[in-house]
Design an enzyme around this catalytic site. Structure first.
Site, PDB file in Angstrom:
ATOM      1  N   LYS A  22       0.844  -1.213   0.000  1.00 53.86           N
ATOM      2  CA  LYS A  22       0.000   0.000   0.000  1.00 53.86           C
ATOM      3  C   LYS A  22       0.875   1.257   0.000  1.00 53.86           C
ATOM      4  CE  LYS A  22      -1.857   1.595   4.039  1.00 53.86           C
ATOM      5  NZ  LYS A  22      -1.422   2.983   4.225  1.00 53.86           N
ATOM      6  N   ASN A  23       1.866   1.271   0.903  1.00 57.46           N
ATOM      7  CA  ASN A  23       2.644   2.502   1.053  1.00 57.46           C
ATOM      8  C   ASN A  23       3.630   2.734  -0.088  1.00 57.46           C
ATOM      9  OD1 ASN A  23       1.239   3.013   3.327  1.00 57.46           O
ATOM     10  ND2 ASN A  23       2.913   2.611   4.767  1.00 57.46           N
ATOM     11  N   CYS A 116      -4.686  13.325  13.200  1.00 53.54           N
ATOM     12  CA  CYS A 116      -5.249  12.016  12.903  1.00 53.54           C
ATOM     13  C   CYS A 116      -5.116  11.151  14.137  1.00 53.54           C
ATOM     14  CB  CYS A 116      -4.605  11.402  11.673  1.00 53.54           C
ATOM     15  SG  CYS A 116      -3.037  10.651  11.995  1.00 53.54           S
ATOM     16  N   ARG A 121       0.830  14.773  13.098  1.00 53.07           N
ATOM     17  CA  ARG A 121       1.337  14.603  11.731  1.00 53.07           C
ATOM     18  C   ARG A 121       1.370  15.907  10.915  1.00 53.07           C
ATOM     19  NH1 ARG A 121      -0.976   8.922   9.556  1.00 53.07           N
ATOM     20  NH2 ARG A 121       0.982   8.797   8.474  1.00 53.07           N
ATOM     21  N   PRO A 122       2.288  16.806  11.269  1.00 51.70           N
ATOM     22  CA  PRO A 122       2.387  18.075  10.543  1.00 51.70           C
ATOM     23  C   PRO A 122       2.930  17.907   9.121  1.00 51.70           C
ATOM     24  CG  PRO A 122       4.136  17.904  12.175  1.00 51.70           C
ATOM     25  CD  PRO A 122       3.282  16.684  12.330  1.00 51.70           C
ATOM     26  N   ASP A 124       5.225  20.407   7.922  1.00 48.50           N
ATOM     27  CA  ASP A 124       6.279  21.421   7.819  1.00 48.50           C
ATOM     28  C   ASP A 124       7.469  20.968   6.965  1.00 48.50           C
ATOM     29  OD1 ASP A 124       6.530  19.622  10.046  1.00 48.50           O
ATOM     30  OD2 ASP A 124       8.265  20.784  10.715  1.00 48.50           O
ATOM     31  N   ASP A 304       4.656   0.917  12.189  1.00 46.84           N
ATOM     32  CA  ASP A 304       3.451   0.268  11.657  1.00 46.84           C
ATOM     33  C   ASP A 304       3.316  -1.189  12.113  1.00 46.84           C
ATOM     34  OD1 ASP A 304       2.690   2.566  10.437  1.00 46.84           O
ATOM     35  OD2 ASP A 304       3.133   1.939   8.383  1.00 46.84           O
ATOM     36  N   ARG A 396      -8.559  -0.375   5.125  1.00 48.69           N
ATOM     37  CA  ARG A 396      -7.746   0.647   4.456  1.00 48.69           C
ATOM     38  C   ARG A 396      -6.418   0.033   4.015  1.00 48.69           C
ATOM     39  NH1 ARG A 396      -5.954   4.575   8.322  1.00 48.69           N
ATOM     40  NH2 ARG A 396      -4.488   4.801   6.635  1.00 48.69           N
TER      41      ARG A 396
HETATM   42  C1  UD1 Z   1       4.376   6.999   6.301  1.00 45.83           C
HETATM   43  C2  UD1 Z   1       3.486   5.781   6.152  1.00 45.83           C
HETATM   44  C3  UD1 Z   1       2.952   5.350   7.515  1.00 45.83           C
HETATM   45  C4  UD1 Z   1       4.095   5.141   8.490  1.00 45.83           C
HETATM   46  C5  UD1 Z   1       5.012   6.355   8.517  1.00 45.83           C
HETATM   47  C6  UD1 Z   1       6.254   6.138   9.372  1.00 45.83           C
HETATM   48  C7  UD1 Z   1       2.584   6.057   3.937  1.00 45.83           C
HETATM   49  C8  UD1 Z   1       1.408   6.333   3.098  1.00 45.83           C
HETATM   50  N1  UD1 Z   1       2.406   6.115   5.261  1.00 45.83           N
HETATM   51  O1  UD1 Z   1       3.564   8.047   6.806  1.00 45.83           O
HETATM   52  O2  UD1 Z   1       2.225   4.147   7.349  1.00 45.83           O
HETATM   53  O3  UD1 Z   1       3.576   4.927   9.785  1.00 45.83           O
HETATM   54  O4  UD1 Z   1       5.446   6.697   7.202  1.00 45.83           O
HETATM   55  O5  UD1 Z   1       6.944   5.022   8.959  1.00 45.83           O
HETATM   56  O6  UD1 Z   1       3.644   5.737   3.439  1.00 45.83           O
HETATM   57  N2  UD1 Z   1       6.638  14.793  10.505  1.00 45.83           N
HETATM   58  C9  UD1 Z   1       6.853  16.112  10.802  1.00 45.83           C
HETATM   59  N3  UD1 Z   1       6.723  17.026   9.792  1.00 45.83           N
HETATM   60  C10 UD1 Z   1       6.410  16.667   8.519  1.00 45.83           C
HETATM   61  C11 UD1 Z   1       6.215  15.306   8.228  1.00 45.83           C
HETATM   62  C12 UD1 Z   1       6.337  14.374   9.240  1.00 45.83           C
HETATM   63  O7  UD1 Z   1       7.135  16.471  11.946  1.00 45.83           O
HETATM   64  O8  UD1 Z   1       6.324  17.540   7.648  1.00 45.83           O
HETATM   65  C13 UD1 Z   1       6.747  13.790  11.583  1.00 45.83           C
HETATM   66  C14 UD1 Z   1       5.427  13.048  11.844  1.00 45.83           C
HETATM   67  O9  UD1 Z   1       4.585  13.773  12.706  1.00 45.83           O
HETATM   68  C15 UD1 Z   1       5.917  11.774  12.471  1.00 45.83           C
HETATM   69  C16 UD1 Z   1       7.262  11.519  11.757  1.00 45.83           C
HETATM   70  O10 UD1 Z   1       7.631  12.758  11.167  1.00 45.83           O
HETATM   71  O11 UD1 Z   1       6.158  11.963  13.840  1.00 45.83           O
HETATM   72  C17 UD1 Z   1       7.220  10.466  10.677  1.00 45.83           C
HETATM   73  O12 UD1 Z   1       6.210  10.783   9.751  1.00 45.83           O
HETATM   74  P1  UD1 Z   1       6.342  10.436   8.202  1.00 45.83           P
HETATM   75  O13 UD1 Z   1       7.560   9.601   8.014  1.00 45.83           O
HETATM   76  O14 UD1 Z   1       6.222  11.682   7.422  1.00 45.83           O
HETATM   77  O15 UD1 Z   1       5.057   9.541   7.978  1.00 45.83           O
HETATM   78  P2  UD1 Z   1       4.081   9.560   6.739  1.00 45.83           P
HETATM   79  O16 UD1 Z   1       4.836   9.773   5.490  1.00 45.83           O
HETATM   80  O17 UD1 Z   1       2.918  10.409   7.034  1.00 45.83           O
END
Ligand code: UD1
Length: 417
Positions: A22-23, A116, A121-122, A124, A304, A396
């Site tokens: 999926k991811n 969520c 999950r920001p 930035d 995950d 999902r």
């Molecule tokens: C992806 C996966 C999700 C998995 C996660 C971590 C997909 C569709 N989803 O989610 O299943 O649990 O990786 O392995 O691939 N963060 C920030 N700022 C940002 C972006 C992220 O602070 O702009 C933080 C998030 O809050 C979190 C951490 O970074 O604490 C990791 O998030 P991220 O790796 O971005 O996860 P996703 O890509 O949303």
């Protein structure tokens, strides 16, 4: 509303095939927006999240057809319409259209994803990365707008290795002028798969799988064909299903290397695991030993898999300390597992789980995707029946989990109420 009714206690036995990831599929489908041509992607799982991405692509003007397990995506007629709050709320990964639409049209507007179930999950890091490439970002009325007449390659250092930010920046940089270097990039296998697809459509991306990714901007992209990697989280979930039921299960269509952090922890817990070329054989039997777990970005133990591993630890001998470092609020399953007789509590960033000999069936709720998977696993091992509500979260990310586990001897039925 659909639910699962599970009668626990049966050992799972047999062979189970893992679906496509999926991811990996989600960013690759978003990347199809880049070339404005027809791409063929094999191995896409038929899941709720994929249907949402299909809806997003369709809404933007793409033509999407299925041919067996292959998806044909024609993005020639796409226009950069804004992605509404409704679509963003249904799936955070809708934000993956930011990079490709900005690259192709120089403009994109998406609703801010908001909080969520597993944390705030920001966005930035996505925003900072696009800004570094030269995009002007406006955040107003709950929407993020990114605009750029031209994207210019640059060096970007991510504060943390965010999977989504790495993917969005890679896609935005594919046709940028010059070279982009992403440092402290996420190293997940899904990033490597995205690199492989981008290169298949004519991009020049190197280094995925390491913490430094280099993208040399190209002028033209071509149509491409790709097969997505197997889903490592689905495979890991089945490994625990075998262990928690004391079963004997051969899991096929896996890349064992992607599961090393899970395999290592399960072996430490005393589970017998044999690794083949593209299969993993798990034999449960005796009660697992408690082990401590700390989630980390890849190649650390995946966040995950934390809820599923917690389900296993609920039945282990001894006390396990599980520490979540990726998402701040990923313990919703603790309360549900307690309803099933688990002796677990959250203390700060960690959960303390004292194994019990047997869980017992209860009426529980899947609060998010992997929390839901953990409840299915606990239910397979529990005494009596368990009702799991809100399985739309499970669907999902898992393709017909009830059918797959029934084929291995589980008593699980999906009911509509
Ligand atoms: C992806 C996966 C999700 C998995 C996660 C971590 C997909 C569709 N989803 O989610 O299943 O649990 O990786 O392995 O691939 N963060 C920030 N700022 C940002 C972006 C992220 O602070 O702009 C933080 C998030 O809050 C979190 C951490 O970074 O604490 C990791 O998030 P991220 O790796 O971005 O996860 P996703 O890509 O949303």
């Amino acid at each position: 509303m659909e639910k699962y009714v599970v009668f626990g206690g049966n050992r799972l036995e047999g062979t189970i095939r893992v679906s496509g990831s999926k991811n990996a599929s989600l960013p690759i489908l978003a990347a199809c927006l880049l070339n404005g041509q027809t791409n063929i992607i094999h191995g896409i799982p038929k899941l709720r999240d994929i249907m949402v991405m299909q809806e997003v692509l369709g809404y933007l003007g793409a033509r999407v057809d299925w041919d067996g397990d292959a998806m044909l995506i024609d993005t020639e007629r796409v226009e950069p319409f804004e992605i509404s709050e409704e679509l963003m709320r249904r799936m955070r990964a809708s934000n993956l259209v930011l990079g490709p639409l900005l690259s192709r049209f120089g403009k994109v507007k998406v609703s801010y994803p908001g909080g969520c179930q597993i944390g705030s999950r920001p966005m930035d890091l996505h925003i900072k990365g696009l800004q570094a490439l030269g995009a002007k970002i406006t955040e107003k009325y709950g929407y993020i707008t990114a605009e750029a007449r031209e994207l210019i390659g640059t060096e970007i250092h991510l504060d943390m290795p965010s999977v989504g930010a790495t993917e969005n920046i890679m896609m935005a940089a594919v046709c940028a002028k010059g070279q982009t270097v992403i440092r402290n990039a996420a190293r997940e296998p899904e990033i490597v798969d995205l690199q492989n697809f981008l290169n298949a459509i004519g991009a020049s991306v190197k280094g995925a799988g390491s913490d430094m990714i280099k993208i040399n901007g190209v002028k033209y992209l071509n149509p491409g064909r790709h097969t997505v990697i197997p889903d490592r989280i689905e495979a890991g979930t089945h490994m625990i299903a075998a262990a928690i039921t004391g079963g004997d299960v051969q899991i096929v269509n896996v890349i064992p290397e992607h599961l090393e952090p899970v395999t290592a922890k399960m072996r430490e817990a005393g589970i017998n695991i044999e690794v083949g070329v593209d299969s993993i054989h798990v034999r449960g039997g005796k009660r697992p030993k408690a082990v401590d777990i700390k989630t980390m970005p890849y190649p650390g133990f995946p966040t995950d898999m934390q809820p599923q591993m917690m389900a296993l630890m609920c039945t282990a001998e001894g006390t396990s300390i599980i520490t979540e470092t990726v998402f701040e609020n990923r313990y919703k399953h603790v309360a549900e597992l307690r309803r099933m007789g688990a002796d677990s509590r959250v203390e700060g960033q960690s959960a303390i789980v004292k194994g019990v000999e047997r869980l017992s069936g209860a009426c529980v709720e899947a609060t998010d995707l992997r929390a839901g998977a953990a409840l299915v696993l606990a239910a397979l091992a529990a005494e009596n029946g368990t009702v799991i509500e809100n399985i739309m979260h499970i669907e999902r990310g898992y393709e017909r989990l009830d059918a797959k586990y029934s084929a291995l001897g589980a008593r699980i039925i999906r009911v509509h109420s």
